[in-house]
Design a protein around this motif. Structure first.
Motif, short mmCIF file in Angstrom:
data_model
loop_
_atom_site.label_atom_id
_atom_site.label_comp_id
_atom_site.label_asym_id
_atom_site.label_seq_id
_atom_site.Cartn_x
_atom_site.Cartn_y
_atom_site.Cartn_z
N VAL A 240 34.99 53.81 61.84
CA VAL A 240 34.73 52.78 62.84
C VAL A 240 35.80 52.85 63.91
N SER A 241 35.38 53.04 65.15
CA SER A 241 36.30 53.09 66.27
C SER A 241 36.03 51.93 67.22
N LEU A 242 37.08 51.35 67.76
CA LEU A 242 36.93 50.20 68.65
C LEU A 242 37.34 50.51 70.09
N THR A 243 37.65 51.78 70.36
CA THR A 243 37.99 52.19 71.73
C THR A 243 37.30 53.51 72.05
N GLU A 244 37.14 53.78 73.35
CA GLU A 244 36.51 55.03 73.76
C GLU A 244 37.36 56.24 73.33
N GLN A 245 38.66 56.14 73.51
CA GLN A 245 39.55 57.25 73.18
C GLN A 245 39.43 57.61 71.70
N ASN A 246 39.43 56.59 70.84
CA ASN A 246 39.35 56.85 69.40
C ASN A 246 37.96 57.33 68.99
N THR A 247 36.93 56.91 69.72
CA THR A 247 35.58 57.39 69.44
C THR A 247 35.49 58.89 69.69
N ILE A 248 36.04 59.34 70.80
CA ILE A 248 36.04 60.77 71.12
C ILE A 248 36.88 61.54 70.10
N LEU A 249 38.00 60.96 69.70
CA LEU A 249 38.87 61.58 68.70
C LEU A 249 38.16 61.71 67.36
N ALA A 250 37.45 60.66 66.94
CA ALA A 250 36.73 60.68 65.67
C ALA A 250 35.64 61.74 65.69
N ALA A 251 34.91 61.83 66.79
CA ALA A 251 33.83 62.81 66.89
C ALA A 251 34.38 64.24 66.82
N GLY A 267 30.92 54.10 67.02
CA GLY A 267 31.85 54.24 68.13
C GLY A 267 31.69 53.14 69.16
N PHE A 268 32.64 53.10 70.06
CA PHE A 268 32.62 52.11 71.13
C PHE A 268 32.89 52.81 72.44
N ASP A 270 31.31 53.48 76.87
CA ASP A 270 30.21 53.67 77.82
C ASP A 270 30.41 54.93 78.65
N SER A 271 31.36 55.78 78.24
CA SER A 271 31.67 56.97 79.03
C SER A 271 30.66 58.08 78.75
N ASP A 272 30.65 59.08 79.63
CA ASP A 272 29.76 60.23 79.45
C ASP A 272 30.09 60.99 78.18
N ASP A 273 31.38 61.11 77.85
CA ASP A 273 31.78 61.83 76.64
C ASP A 273 31.26 61.14 75.38
N CYS A 274 31.38 59.82 75.34
CA CYS A 274 30.89 59.07 74.18
C CYS A 274 29.38 59.22 74.04
N ARG A 275 28.68 59.12 75.14
CA ARG A 275 27.21 59.25 75.09
C ARG A 275 26.79 60.67 74.72
N ALA A 276 27.56 61.66 75.14
CA ALA A 276 27.24 63.04 74.78
C ALA A 276 27.36 63.24 73.27
N ASP A 277 28.42 62.70 72.67
CA ASP A 277 28.58 62.81 71.22
C ASP A 277 27.49 62.04 70.48
N PHE A 278 27.04 60.95 71.05
CA PHE A 278 25.94 60.20 70.43
C PHE A 278 24.64 61.00 70.49
N GLU A 279 24.38 61.59 71.64
CA GLU A 279 23.15 62.37 71.80
C GLU A 279 23.13 63.61 70.91
N LYS A 280 24.33 64.10 70.53
CA LYS A 280 24.41 65.25 69.61
C LYS A 280 24.38 64.80 68.15
N ASN A 281 24.20 63.49 67.91
CA ASN A 281 24.13 62.92 66.56
C ASN A 281 25.45 63.03 65.80
N ILE A 282 26.55 63.20 66.51
CA ILE A 282 27.87 63.17 65.87
C ILE A 282 28.32 61.72 65.72
N VAL A 283 28.12 60.94 66.78
CA VAL A 283 28.33 59.49 66.72
C VAL A 283 27.01 58.84 66.31
#
Length: 327
Positions: A240-251, A267-268, A270-283
């Motif tokens: 569980v990540s509560l920041t964008e930076q940690n979401t990218i790090l976890a992925a 993850g938490f 709204d950035s392009d990087d976070c959404r990219a990891d979500f679309e790849k089913n990592i997040v």
């Protein structure tokens, strides 16, 4: 001779100070060269009905504020307004919020949307050329001592409860999860978020939520700590990540350790990087405060005040929960 030398040094320092001031003025003027003057400015005869709004914040918030700008622009035509963003070109050239407020006064802006940090220094409210305060809408962190017109942001306590609900939904049989905790940043919003999250989990003692504390360490040491934790934890099911930076790090860590599909990530961001990891089913899930909605609502409150003389003191932005796997 000593007196002559001291005079030369003093005059040299004075010349350097004057030069620095001139460079700052030229720098700011160049940045805002395309920003139109307000209808009250004696220099402006064109666009007499056009209102000018300035969005300001530190340069490390640029990506976030660009999304705020897109949301604000959606209401420009309706309100016959123009909106511009300024954050500085880089961290090395960061300009203080007070300096940006002062420049808004020079521009005679009709309104300001300011992204503030909880530790920002006290500052003076900018004024128009006629001496009236420029209406100020704040985002980012709420500063209670600042005479702001309105604050637009998330209800972080409610956001914590939403995160707790998603943890309960995503946790598996082992009930083991890791929370990437960045509470060392001394952020009131973050504290409210954690309070709501832990309160939401209080009725589920079977869930083992281990907090992995991330202090002000480097990104490398954070990644190293997380990898060691992932390698040592048996039957871990959820990060569980509560920041964008940690979401990218976890992925990144889950990807590198070939744990995609085995360890879920809430993850938490709204950035392009976070959404990219979500679309790849990592997040697995991505919780975010809709950034463009913040810009849109900031403009709504600003023009509500300009037209009718009042505005809501606090407005909650929309929260979005993206779920993968057809959920």
């Amino acid at each position: 001779m000593k007196k002559v030398g001291a005079d030369i040094v003093r005059h040299t320092i004075e010349i350097l100070l004057i030069a620095a001031i001139l460079v700052s003025v030229i720098f700011l003027t160049a940045q805002f060269a395309t920003f139109p003057k307000s209808e009250n400015s004696p220099k402006s005869k064109k666009n007499e009905q056009t209102k000018s709004v300035l969005i300001v914040g530190k340069s490390d918030k640029k990506a976030y504020l660009e999304q705020v700008l897109l949301g604000a622009k959606k209401l420009c035509k309706k309100n016959n307004a123009v909106v511009a963003l300024y954050t500085g070109k880089s961290n090395a050239q960061d300009i203080s919020i007070q300096a940006l407020f002062n420049y808004a006064s020079y521009l005679n802006a009709d309104g300001i949307i300011a992204c503030l940090d909880s530790d920002d220094e006290p500052f003076e409210i900018p004024k128009k050329l006629n001496g009236d305060p420029i209406p100020l809408v704040t985002i980012g962190n709420y500063l209670p001592n600042l005479p702001q017109l309105s604050y637009i942001g998330a209800n972080y306590s409610e956001l914590g409860k939403i995160t707790a609900r998603e943890i309960i939904e995503q946790i598996g049989p082992s009930k083991k999860a890791i929370l990437l905790d960045s509470s060392g940043q001394n952020d009131t919003n973050y504290s409210n978020l954690m309070s709501g999250l832990l309160g939401g989990l209080s009725s589920h003692p079977e869930i083992s939520l281990k907090s992995l504390q991330f202090e002000k360490s480097s990104s490398f040491s954070k990644e190293d700590n997380l990898r060691q934790e992932l390698a040592s934890q048996e039957d871990l099911e959820l990060i569980v990540s509560l920041t964008e930076q940690n979401t990218i790090l976890a992925a990144q860590s889950v990807r590198d350790l070939n744990l995609s599909g085995k360890v879920k990530i809430i993850g938490f961001g709204d950035s392009d990087d976070c959404r990219a990891d979500f679309e790849k089913n990592i997040v697995t899930e991505l919780i975010s405060v809709k950034t463009q909605d913040i810009g849109k609502k900031a403009m709504q409150e600003l023009f509500e005040f300009l037209k009718n003389g009042y505005a809501n003191s606090f407005v909650s932005a929309e929260v979005e929960v993206l779920k993968g796997g057809g959920q």
